[in-house]
Design an enzyme around this catalytic site. Structure first.
Site, mmCIF file in Angstrom:
data_model
loop_
_atom_site.group_PDB
_atom_site.id
_atom_site.type_symbol
_atom_site.label_atom_id
_atom_site.label_comp_id
_atom_site.label_asym_id
_atom_site.label_seq_id
_atom_site.Cartn_x
_atom_site.Cartn_y
_atom_site.Cartn_z
ATOM 1 N N TYR A 44 34.899 19.613 -45.011
ATOM 2 C CA TYR A 44 33.741 18.753 -44.811
ATOM 3 C C TYR A 44 32.994 19.041 -43.509
ATOM 4 O O TYR A 44 31.792 18.850 -43.406
ATOM 5 C CB TYR A 44 34.185 17.283 -44.735
ATOM 6 C CG TYR A 44 34.787 16.704 -45.979
ATOM 7 C CD1 TYR A 44 34.079 16.664 -47.169
ATOM 8 C CD2 TYR A 44 36.064 16.161 -45.944
ATOM 9 C CE1 TYR A 44 34.633 16.092 -48.303
ATOM 10 C CE2 TYR A 44 36.626 15.592 -47.076
ATOM 11 C CZ TYR A 44 35.917 15.555 -48.256
ATOM 12 O OH TYR A 44 36.466 14.989 -49.368
ATOM 13 N N THR B 286 33.768 22.641 -53.659
ATOM 14 C CA THR B 286 33.638 21.823 -52.456
ATOM 15 C C THR B 286 34.766 20.817 -52.357
ATOM 16 O O THR B 286 35.419 20.476 -53.353
ATOM 17 C CB THR B 286 32.318 21.034 -52.461
ATOM 18 O OG1 THR B 286 32.402 19.976 -53.425
ATOM 19 C CG2 THR B 286 31.135 21.920 -52.753
ATOM 20 N N ASP B 287 34.980 20.316 -51.159
ATOM 21 C CA ASP B 287 35.842 19.152 -50.999
ATOM 22 C C ASP B 287 35.149 17.959 -51.661
ATOM 23 O O ASP B 287 33.976 17.999 -52.014
ATOM 24 C CB ASP B 287 36.118 18.894 -49.514
ATOM 25 C CG ASP B 287 37.507 18.324 -49.293
ATOM 26 O OD1 ASP B 287 38.002 17.593 -50.174
ATOM 27 O OD2 ASP B 287 38.091 18.588 -48.225
ATOM 28 N N TRP B 288 35.883 16.869 -51.806
ATOM 29 C CA TRP B 288 35.458 15.785 -52.686
ATOM 30 C C TRP B 288 34.355 14.913 -52.070
ATOM 31 O O TRP B 288 34.458 14.486 -50.922
ATOM 32 C CB TRP B 288 36.670 14.931 -53.015
ATOM 33 C CG TRP B 288 37.354 15.272 -54.308
ATOM 34 C CD1 TRP B 288 37.765 14.389 -55.267
ATOM 35 C CD2 TRP B 288 37.718 16.575 -54.817
ATOM 36 N NE1 TRP B 288 38.338 15.062 -56.324
ATOM 37 C CE2 TRP B 288 38.316 16.400 -56.075
ATOM 38 C CE3 TRP B 288 37.551 17.872 -54.341
ATOM 39 C CZ2 TRP B 288 38.779 17.460 -56.867
ATOM 40 C CZ3 TRP B 288 38.013 18.938 -55.114
ATOM 41 C CH2 TRP B 288 38.610 18.726 -56.348
#
Length: 602
Positions: A278, A314-316
């Site tokens: 992130y 991607t991260d969440w």
């Protein structure tokens, strides 16, 4: 043929050669991709969380995480990638659920199978944002524990066992390993890493990937989504970028390249997928936006410099705000907060992202293509990678899972015994031989215990007060600061110092009886005040009470060596450079420190 954003331009008859097992994965991918509509391709780009319904039924959804029904996911939104949320039911029930899920997926036009992923499930951690408590699976130490043992063969053995357990219930993508370097001691995520040293982390990352994937990705593999590129350790003040106050990643020591070393090893080992973090880099040559939106990182560094052509997810939660446990959290769109969700999606795809974790809004992609903001060629580039992986994993060709077989594999006695022994082996003896206490303990010794399940200690006689005891055993966890919400408190951040009341309590007990203190080191706690109080001081990295007591009574040997420095003071932590390893002044214990009971402190 040329794709069109309009579904009514699809061929009337389907070319089913993509189901031909004699063709290679690339050919099958091209045959399928050429026939798909834009909406069908868009569904591939989103990997959301999914839950298992009662008794293995397809779930109606989960309001705590704003999850819609399974039918809406697969049929309404044409999605086929999901992260299984929460503790699993028994293995046979999970296998039955998997079969029902794939049956529903087959009702779509091309019958594209579902790819199921999971956060780590083999330790005692239970953070819905990062890990899931073991449950039915065999329990092992945290990755920091594997680093404390430092044995690549053991890590590969674990990966192979976890792979077998995952396969038995249909989990085909591991959202791990996490190979960030923990150069900021306060960072909340380091329990799932291999510690502070780049060389050790690189060696263990290779073994981990090899255990899960094998020599090459195939129908017996679990794909690894290695994270968090380009290294998520150097967070400003150690705060985590799940939250706006932790969005900045800093490099005061100019040490950006050090954090890339484990990823180079992971690429050489063939990791199938990569997850950027992130955080947004501050004060570097790279754009100051979150890594998932960062073209200079994903295309320039990951794709061009390292030649990575696998899936980038991607991260969440980068696009849309989320309601978690009743609290509203903004999208982790750090540096691009001013953009709309659709504009964020466009920027991430232009950066080189293939898939969005924790999101379920394929209509945003469809609208962006229809408006001419993203080309069909760019959509096909990512869709090709995502489909190719399904073919390589054999998902189009798999038979239903056997629920009875799942029961024989997941958490079987042999796997559990190996995991239990590893938990004990990772325990690290920090100081010992004080106050006349010698270890291992004799059978039937009288123990006063706090934080210990007394049913785990068959060789001990547990007593109610310190005055009745010959020895005390106190289990503590590394301290952290309480935050405002339930979700935030799953991430242990802030000061590494114990509250005075905790130290005073240990002092009171140690005045009455020799005291063994065991500290769960999910972060490198400040243990300085405990040194004069503890007859023996141990660090654990995810060990159940039985594993701890096996060490104390001499049934297992503690072989752990610290995977990071333990700082002497909070002031030393604050003064250190977040991106530089081993940078706290005059540490209490250094990387690699570890004693044995027959070699006490001098």
């Amino acid at each position: 043929m040329t794709d069109s954003p309009n579904s009514d331009d699809r061929p009337a008859e389907l070319d089913r050669r993509y189901l031909d097992v004699t063709l290679d994965a690339d050919d099958r991918t091209e045959i399928l991709l050429a026939q798909m509509s834009l909406a069908e391709k868009a569904g591939l780009f989103f990997q959301a969380m999914i839950t298992i319904g009662p008794n293995g039924t397809l779930a109606d959804g989960d309001p705590a995480f704003a999850i819609p029904s399974t039918t809406e996911y697969l049929i309404g939104r044409q999605m086929s990638h999901f992260n299984v949320l929460g503790n699993t039911p028994s293995p046979d029930v999970m296998a039955e659920w998997h079969n029902r899920l794939q049956d529903l997926a087959r009702t779509n036009r091309f019958g594209i199978p579902v790819t199921l992923s999971t956060d780590p499930r083999h330790s005692a951690s239970d953070n819905p944002g990062t890990a899931v408590r073991t449950g039915w699976f065999s329990q092992w130490p945290e990755p920091l524990g594997f680093a404390a043992i430092g044995d690549e063969a053991l890590v590969e053995t674990f990966g192979n066992i976890a792979r077998q357990e995952y396969l038995a219930v249909g989990l085909r993508v591991a959202l791990h390993p996490q190979i960030d370097l923990t150069t900021e001691p306060r960072w909340a995520r380091q329990i799932a890493t291999f510690g502070e040293d780049a060389e050790l982390t690189a060696r263990l990352a290779v073994a981990y990937i090899r255990g899960f994937q094998g020599a090459e990705l195939d129908a017996q593999s679990v794909a690894t989504m290695t994270k968090h590129f380009p290294g998520g350790g150097p967070q400003k003040d150690g705060e985590d970028p799940h939250f706006a106050y932790g969005r900045e990643q800093i490099y005061p020591g100019g040490n950006f390249e050090y954090h890339l070393k484990p990823f180079e090893a992971a690429f050489a080992a063939g990791t199938s997928q990569i997850m950027p973090y992130y955080g947004m880099p501050i004060g570097t040559e790279y754009e100051e936006v979150g890594f998932g939106f960062n073209r200079s990182i994903i295309t320039g560094l990951l794709r061009d410099r390292f030649g990575f052509d696998g899936v980038v997810c991607t991260d969440w939660g980068l696009l849309t705000d989320a309601n978690i446990y009743g609290d509203l959290f903004p999208a982790r769109a750090w540096g691009v907060e001013h953009l709309s969700p659709r504009e964020r999606l466009i920027k991430a795809i232009q950066a080189g992202v293939d898939q969005f974790g924790g999101e379920a809004c394929p209509e945003l992609l469809v609208h962006a293509v229809e408006a001419g903001e993203i080309t069909l060629e760019r959509v096909d580039q990512s869709a090709r990678r995502l489909l190719r992986e399904k073919f390589r994993l054999g998902l189009f060709d798999q038979a239903d899972l056997d629920p009875s077989f799942a029961l024989t594999i997941v958490g079987n006695d042999d796997f559990r015994a190996l995991g239990q022994a590893a938990q004990s082996a990772a325990i690290t003896v920090l100081s010992t031989g004080q106050k006349g206490l010698s270890l291992p303990l004799a059978a039937k010794v009288r123990i006063y215990a706090e934080g210990v399940d007394q049913s785990a200690g068959l060789d001990a006689v547990f007593v109610a007060t310190p005055e009745q005891a010959e020895v005390a055993v106190i289990r503590l966890s590394a301290p952290f600061e309480e935050r405002a919400t339930r979700f935030e408190n799953n991430f242990h951040a802030g000061s590494l110092e114990f509250m005075p009341a905790v130290i005073d309590h240990v002092a009171q007990i140690s005045e009455k009886v020799p005291t063994i203190v065991v500290v769960f080191l999910d972060r490198p706690a400040i243990l300085t005040p405990l040194i004069p109080l503890a007859a023996t001081l141990l660090g654990d990295f995810g060990a159940n009470d039985g594993a701890v007591l096996d060490v104390l009574f001499g049934k297992q040997e503690p072989r752990g060596r610290l995977p990071f420095d333990l700082p002497r003071s909070e002031a030393a932590v604050v003064a250190s450079a977040a991106d530089v390893p081993f940078d706290t002044a005059n540490p209490l214990f250094t990387f690699g420190h570890g004693l044995s009971f027959d070699r006490p402190d001098p």
